[in-house]
Design a protein around this motif. Structure first.
Motif, PDB file in Angstrom:
ATOM      1  N   UNK A   1     111.557  -3.543  -8.414  1.00  0.00           N
ATOM      2  CA  UNK A   1     111.523  -4.070  -7.049  1.00  0.00           C
ATOM      3  C   UNK A   1     110.662  -3.278  -6.063  1.00  0.00           C
ATOM      4  N   UNK A   2     110.090  -2.128  -6.485  1.00  0.00           N
ATOM      5  CA  UNK A   2     109.306  -1.311  -5.540  1.00  0.00           C
ATOM      6  C   UNK A   2     110.187  -0.789  -4.430  1.00  0.00           C
ATOM      7  N   UNK A   3     109.702  -0.867  -3.183  1.00  0.00           N
ATOM      8  CA  UNK A   3     110.536  -0.515  -2.020  1.00  0.00           C
ATOM      9  C   UNK A   3     110.408  -1.616  -0.982  1.00  0.00           C
TER      10      UNK A   3
ATOM     11  N   UNK B   1      96.340   5.871  -2.554  1.00  0.00           N
ATOM     12  CA  UNK B   1      97.197   4.735  -2.899  1.00  0.00           C
ATOM     13  C   UNK B   1      96.910   3.681  -1.826  1.00  0.00           C
ATOM     14  N   UNK B   2      95.876   2.867  -2.047  1.00  0.00           N
ATOM     15  CA  UNK B   2      95.470   1.868  -1.053  1.00  0.00           C
ATOM     16  C   UNK B   2      95.792   0.461  -1.532  1.00  0.00           C
ATOM     17  N   UNK B   3      96.135  -0.398  -0.565  1.00  0.00           N
ATOM     18  CA  UNK B   3      96.486  -1.783  -0.885  1.00  0.00           C
ATOM     19  C   UNK B   3      95.271  -2.698  -0.786  1.00  0.00           C
TER      20      UNK B   3
ATOM     21  N   UNK C   1     100.603   0.704  -7.750  1.00  0.00           N
ATOM     22  CA  UNK C   1     101.103   1.981  -8.284  1.00  0.00           C
ATOM     23  C   UNK C   1     101.937   1.758  -9.556  1.00  0.00           C
ATOM     24  N   UNK C   2     102.809   0.743  -9.519  1.00  0.00           N
ATOM     25  CA  UNK C   2     103.664   0.444 -10.676  1.00  0.00           C
ATOM     26  C   UNK C   2     102.805  -0.082 -11.839  1.00  0.00           C
TER      27      UNK C   2
END
Length: 446
Positions: free
Chosen positions: A82-84, A368-370, A18-19
């Motif tokens: 750092x994202x979450x 939003x898939x990893x 996403x970032x």
């Protein structure tokens, strides 16, 4: 747009992707850091550069802040996102970035520490005039003190680890006898998970809703909100479905809650994107719960109703640019829902690692898939494999779109929670918006 030329992402999976997406749009180059278990992951391939930081266990990779700082220096990254999770709310990491002349995309170390300490955060919000859940205002010194407070405010009470998060280190207690057992076990768990066994206690609100407000602050003193998200559909105190705006709040209640969130953030001089979380009882009375000093998993639903890219806002704020108040719409646009797709047994909620031998994703939804087909879900990290987000002109339309999206989605080879998510969308209480945090528990009993 900013002075950042290269951003290192100190995270993995869907939030790293996403970032990267926003950075690419803004012509900022990206560096991924990855563990040995993530070597073939999508986010590693999508970043401009990638640095191996250690073996699979998080303590030896994603929580190794010195390895990440080294990767940033080695690649010439001028900022770290750092994202979450992981190091996102680690004051020492924020400090180390500053010492090395690397911008930490988040609030200051002192604010991270203040709001990461649940007891200090309660005191801070109380001083700012925001309603907090009745309870003890400091660390519990003994079981006797815990019993005294519990009897004063009345059972049931919630025993909590001061350093806790993600539903860990929390226990509902109904009597003195239960409190004696819970006190020791919760302290032990908090000590092993967070390295801090400090406990506090507050009134347990029995049928609450969990509603959070998206806020943002800049170094120029602007603090704004982008309305609220309803996060009451949870399992094991962790969210699985979120929506924005909340179906429970009328415009007057919405305005009051959002104003309280802004006031709380102003009281600590908050900078960057963050979330003020509230418990709301059946009468609509809200109480401050905690603050997350980072972007949230569920940020896409706010982006859908505001048409604002929150990651872009994070980058701009970290580059000392002012928030563009003119970009904020006067009202939320329509309604958005997010479903988190987990590799887990939907009845026991135990993770279900393994190979994804088939993956069909919905066409008309934000994804939003990893992972992709053929990937392994490892036992080392959170079992969330992706998120499906739908947006409609009305809540009913967003639900209908989500139903269709879930029908189209196939995850083969591993157990997953798609059937549970579909059954929630079909449930009359969910459709009426009358649910609370007990919803999933009740649904599974039925």
């Amino acid at each position: 747009m900013s002075h950042f030329k290269k951003v290192l992402i100190a995270n993995r999976g869907e939030i790293a992707r996403r970032i990267i997406r926003t950075c690419k749009r803004l012509s900022i180059s990206t560096v991924a850091v990855y563990s040995e278990a993530d070597a073939a992951s999508l986010f590693v391939k999508e970043a401009d550069e990638a640095v191996l930081i250690g073996p699979a266990p998080v303590k030896k990779s994603y929580l190794d802040l010195e390895a990440i700082i080294q990767a940033a220096k080695q690649t010439g990254a001028d900022a770290v996102h750092p994202g979450y999770g992981f190091l996102a709310e680690n004051g020492t990491f924020a400090e180390r970035c500053a010492e090395e002349g690397i911008t930490f995309i988040g609030p200051t170390a002192s604010v991270i520490r203040l709001m990461g300490d649940k007891i200090a955060a309660r005191k801070q919000m109380k001083a700012a005039g925001i309603q907090i859940v009745p309870g003890v205002d400091g660390a519990l010194r003994s079981i006797d003190e815990a019993k005294q407070v519990a009897n004063e405010i009345g059972y049931p009470v919630m025993l909590k680890a001061s350093a806790g998060g993600g539903g860990i280190g929390m226990q509902i207690v109904h009597s003195d006898q239960e409190l004696e057992k819970a006190f020791e076990s919760t302290a032990q768990r908090a000590g092993s998970y967070f390295g801090d066994d400090t406990l506090f206690l507050e009134k347990y609100i029995s049928s609450p809703r969990h509603i959070e407000v998206q806020i943002a602050g800049d170094v120029h003193g602007n603090v704004v909100h982008l309305w609220e998200r309803e996060c009451s559909i949870q399992r094991r105190n962790q969210k699985i479905i979120e929506e924005a705006p909340s179906p429970f709040l009328d415009p007057v209640a919405r305005e009051a809650l959002c104003a309280a969130a802004v006031k709380g953030a102003e009281s600590i001089g908050y900078t960057n994107v963050g979330t003020m979380e509230f418990i709301v009882d059946e009468q609509g009375q809200y109480y401050f719960l905690e603050m997350n000093t980072r972007i949230q998993v569920e940020h896409p639903v706010t982006e859908e109703i505001s048409a604002i890219d929150l990651v872009e806002w994070q980058l701009k704020i970290a580059a000392n640019l002012p928030i563009d108040r003119g970009a904020i719409p006067s009202n939320p646009s329509g309604h958005a829902i997010e479903c988190r797709v987990y590799a887990e047994d939907a009845r026991t909620f135990m993770p279900s690692p393994g190979k994804i031998d088939a993956l069909v994703v919905p066409v008309e939804a934000r994804l939003e898939f990893a992972v992709t087909e053929g990937d392994q879900v490892t036992p080392f990290y959170d079992p969330m494999i992706g998120k499906i987000i739908t947006h409609g002109a009305s809540r009913a339309e967003a639900i209908e779109k989500m139903k269709q999206a879930l029908q189209q989605c196939i995850v083969g080879g591993i157990k997953n929670n798609l059937p549970l998510l579909a059954s929630i969308m079909d449930d009359s209480a969910f459709q009426a918006g009358t649910y609370n945090t007990k919803f999933v528990e009740t649904l599974l009993k039925g």
